[in-house]
Scaffold this motif. Structure first.
Motif, short mmCIF file in Angstrom:
data_model
loop_
_atom_site.label_atom_id
_atom_site.label_comp_id
_atom_site.label_asym_id
_atom_site.label_seq_id
_atom_site.Cartn_x
_atom_site.Cartn_y
_atom_site.Cartn_z
N LYS A 1 0.82 -1.21 0.00
CA LYS A 1 0.00 0.00 0.00
C LYS A 1 0.86 1.27 0.00
CE LYS A 1 -4.33 -1.81 1.80
NZ LYS A 1 -5.16 -1.32 0.68
N VAL A 2 2.04 1.19 0.59
CA VAL A 2 2.98 2.32 0.52
C VAL A 2 3.47 2.50 -0.91
CG1 VAL A 2 5.27 3.14 1.22
CG2 VAL A 2 3.72 2.18 2.93
N ILE A 3 3.80 1.40 -1.54
CA ILE A 3 4.37 1.42 -2.89
C ILE A 3 3.36 1.85 -3.94
CG2 ILE A 3 5.13 -0.16 -4.75
CD1 ILE A 3 6.71 -1.69 -2.58
N MET A 4 2.11 1.43 -3.79
CA MET A 4 1.14 1.52 -4.87
C MET A 4 0.79 2.95 -5.29
SD MET A 4 -2.31 0.27 -2.88
CE MET A 4 -3.44 0.59 -4.21
N ILE A 5 1.02 3.94 -4.43
CA ILE A 5 0.68 5.32 -4.82
C ILE A 5 1.88 6.10 -5.34
CG2 ILE A 5 -1.19 5.40 -3.12
CD1 ILE A 5 0.66 7.40 -1.56
N LYS A 6 3.04 5.46 -5.40
CA LYS A 6 4.24 6.15 -5.87
C LYS A 6 4.29 6.13 -7.40
CE LYS A 6 6.97 5.29 -1.72
NZ LYS A 6 7.08 6.71 -1.36
N ASP A 7 4.83 7.18 -7.98
CA ASP A 7 4.88 7.30 -9.44
C ASP A 7 5.65 6.15 -10.08
OD1 ASP A 7 3.41 9.62 -9.33
OD2 ASP A 7 5.16 10.95 -9.40
N ASP A 8 6.64 5.63 -9.38
CA ASP A 8 7.47 4.56 -9.94
C ASP A 8 6.70 3.27 -10.18
OD1 ASP A 8 9.90 5.92 -10.21
OD2 ASP A 8 10.37 5.68 -8.10
N ILE A 9 5.49 3.15 -9.62
CA ILE A 9 4.68 1.95 -9.85
C ILE A 9 4.32 1.83 -11.33
CG2 ILE A 9 2.40 3.00 -9.51
CD1 ILE A 9 3.47 -0.41 -8.15
N LEU A 10 4.41 2.94 -12.07
CA LEU A 10 4.10 2.93 -13.50
C LEU A 10 5.18 2.23 -14.31
CD1 LEU A 10 2.81 6.61 -13.85
CD2 LEU A 10 1.45 4.55 -13.53
N ARG A 11 6.35 2.06 -13.73
CA ARG A 11 7.45 1.37 -14.44
C ARG A 11 7.23 -0.13 -14.41
NH1 ARG A 11 13.40 3.47 -12.88
NH2 ARG A 11 13.74 1.32 -13.59
N GLU A 12 7.23 -0.74 -15.58
CA GLU A 12 6.95 -2.17 -15.69
C GLU A 12 7.94 -3.02 -14.92
OE1 GLU A 12 6.78 -5.44 -19.29
OE2 GLU A 12 6.03 -3.42 -19.69
N ASP A 13 9.22 -2.65 -14.95
CA ASP A 13 10.22 -3.46 -14.26
C ASP A 13 10.03 -3.42 -12.75
OD1 ASP A 13 10.93 -0.75 -14.46
OD2 ASP A 13 13.04 -1.18 -14.07
N GLU B 1 -4.80 -4.19 -6.32
CA GLU B 1 -4.96 -2.72 -6.33
C GLU B 1 -3.71 -2.04 -6.87
OE1 GLU B 1 -5.91 -1.67 -2.34
OE2 GLU B 1 -7.91 -2.56 -2.39
N ALA B 2 -2.54 -2.56 -6.47
CA ALA B 2 -1.28 -1.96 -6.91
C ALA B 2 -1.08 -2.15 -8.41
CB ALA B 2 -0.12 -2.59 -6.15
N LEU B 3 -1.38 -3.34 -8.93
CA LEU B 3 -1.24 -3.59 -10.37
C LEU B 3 -2.22 -2.73 -11.15
CD1 LEU B 3 -0.66 -7.46 -10.42
CD2 LEU B 3 1.02 -5.65 -10.79
N GLY B 4 -3.40 -2.51 -10.59
CA GLY B 4 -4.33 -1.59 -11.23
C GLY B 4 -3.74 -0.19 -11.32
N ASN B 5 -3.12 0.25 -10.23
CA ASN B 5 -2.51 1.59 -10.21
C ASN B 5 -1.36 1.74 -11.19
OD1 ASN B 5 -4.29 2.32 -8.22
ND2 ASN B 5 -2.76 2.86 -6.71
N SER B 6 -0.77 0.62 -11.60
CA SER B 6 0.35 0.68 -12.56
C SER B 6 -0.13 1.12 -13.94
CB SER B 6 1.02 -0.69 -12.68
OG SER B 6 0.23 -1.57 -13.46
N ARG B 7 -1.41 0.91 -14.23
CA ARG B 7 -2.04 1.27 -15.51
C ARG B 7 -1.40 0.56 -16.70
NH1 ARG B 7 -1.89 7.76 -14.51
NH2 ARG B 7 -2.88 7.75 -12.46
N ASN B 8 -0.68 -0.50 -16.43
CA ASN B 8 -0.03 -1.26 -17.50
C ASN B 8 -1.04 -2.26 -18.05
OD1 ASN B 8 1.53 -3.05 -19.07
ND2 ASN B 8 3.36 -2.55 -17.89
#
Length: 357
Positions: free
Chosen positions: A213-225, A246-253
């Motif tokens: 939950k800490v990670i999922m709102i950070k901009d870096d979650i958009l990076r696939e790696d 929820e986190a994978l959803g936030n990645s928008r990948n």
């Protein structure tokens, strides 16, 4: 005779009661006057010190002058308040300046003598590494207010990585409410890779959920790696799995759409299916339209509700589909739910109105 004695006794008690009330009234007024005098004194000293302290914060050549003015602990406490207010207003770290004026040591000494939440808050807001050890000690307090404020202070300290990790791991194991832990952790300055490292080393369900939950709102979650590291948590326990969805959803990948679709199609637990419905709202509507419409027919009301809620969040395309759903669905429960969102949500109503125009 008895009647006279009783009358005297009653009168005496009335007098005593009057005297007690007068004393209490005087005490209250005395305290009010005393507080006003203290407040005026504080304001007067603050107005006098503030220009000098701000001059010092902008130019350290004024340090000697400021030190000369801070003759006693009372004035030093006023200086702390001025500096904390300045730091908050200008989003700057003044930990070095607090140390150079010997203000951190002053508050630490006061706290070692007697723990006081007001002084603890001052110390926490200073963000000085000098406070690390005492804050780590106080963080273990059974008093959650003391513990929370201590961790809040630790999050503000620009300490070495090993010290930050120690504070974070102690915080995750604490009795503070999970949402408050997440709130504090988001204040720690760590690189995304370091958060991932903490997550992958974590063994407890509680800790995994917190780190995701800490990670999922950070901009870096958009990076696939980076987001790829979260896929393995889809095979973990239910609450961890929900957080990972929820986190994978936030990645928008878009690559995760099929992953989430498969989870929905094979998942028996309705709470996980709800998480998928929520997670799909982050993608383009055309890419998830079929699965969301399928979810509106789910056997569980909360899944249907969140599927329609996600459709609503997807703009005009989603709203047109929702209108069709409310008019054409053969299932009265689905059409009623779709109509409810169209009719009850103010934002949706205005959007539909704009579309009609």
């Amino acid at each position: 005779m008895f009647s006279n004695n009783m009358q005297s006794f009653i009168i005496l008690n009335i007098y005593i009661l009057i005297i007690v009330n007068v004393i209490l009234l005087i005490s209250v007024y005395y305290q009010i006057i005393k507080d006003k005098i203290k407040k005026k004194r504080y304001e007067k000293k603050s107005i006098y010190l503030k220009p000098m302290i701000i001059a010092f914060l902008n130019d350290e050549n004024h340090e000697v002058q400021v030190k000369r003015e801070l003759k006693n602990n009372y004035l030093k406490m006023i200086a702390i308040d001025i500096m904390v207010e300045y730091a908050e207003a200008n989003h700057v770290n003044l930990s070095t300046q607090f140390v150079s004026l010997n203000l951190v040591d002053l508050v630490i000494k006061k706290l070692r003598k007697k723990l006081n939440i007001i002084y603890l808050k001052k110390l926490a807001l200073m963000g000085s590494e000098q406070a690390y050890d005492i804050l780590m000690d106080f963080a273990q307090s059974e008093d959650l207010d003391i513990s929370y404020m201590s961790y809040f202070g630790l999050a503000r300290i620009n300490a070495q990585k090993d010290k930050k990790i120690a504070a974070i791991q102690q915080l995750v194991r604490s009795d503070i409410f999970r949402d408050r832990i997440i709130e504090i952790l988001r204040q720690f300055d760590l690189a995304f890779e370091e958060w991932l490292e903490l997550l992958e080393k974590e063994e407890s369900v509680k800790g995994k959920i917190i780190f995701i939950k800490v990670i999922m709102i950070k901009d870096d979650i958009l990076r696939e790696d980076y987001s790829d590291h979260l896929e393995k948590f889809l095979n973990d326990q239910r609450e961890v799995k929900i957080a990972a969805i929820e986190a994978l959803g936030n990645s928008r990948n878009a690559k995760y759409i099929d992953v989430l679709r498969r989870i929905y199609e094979n998942e028996e637990n309705w709470q996980v299916r709800v998480a998928v419905a929520k997670g799909l709202s982050s993608f383009k509507f055309e890419s998830v339209k079929d699965v969301l419409l399928k979810m509106t027919k789910d056997s569980e009301w909360w899944v249907r509700y969140n599927a329609i809620k996600s459709i609503v969040a997807m703009g005009e395309d989603g709203l047109f589909s929702l209108i069709d759903l409310s008019l054409e669905s053969s299932d009265e429960k689905i059409s009623d739910l779709a109509y409810y969102f169209l009719n009850a949500n103010h934002d949706v109503y205005n959007t539909v109105k704009n579309i009609e125009v």
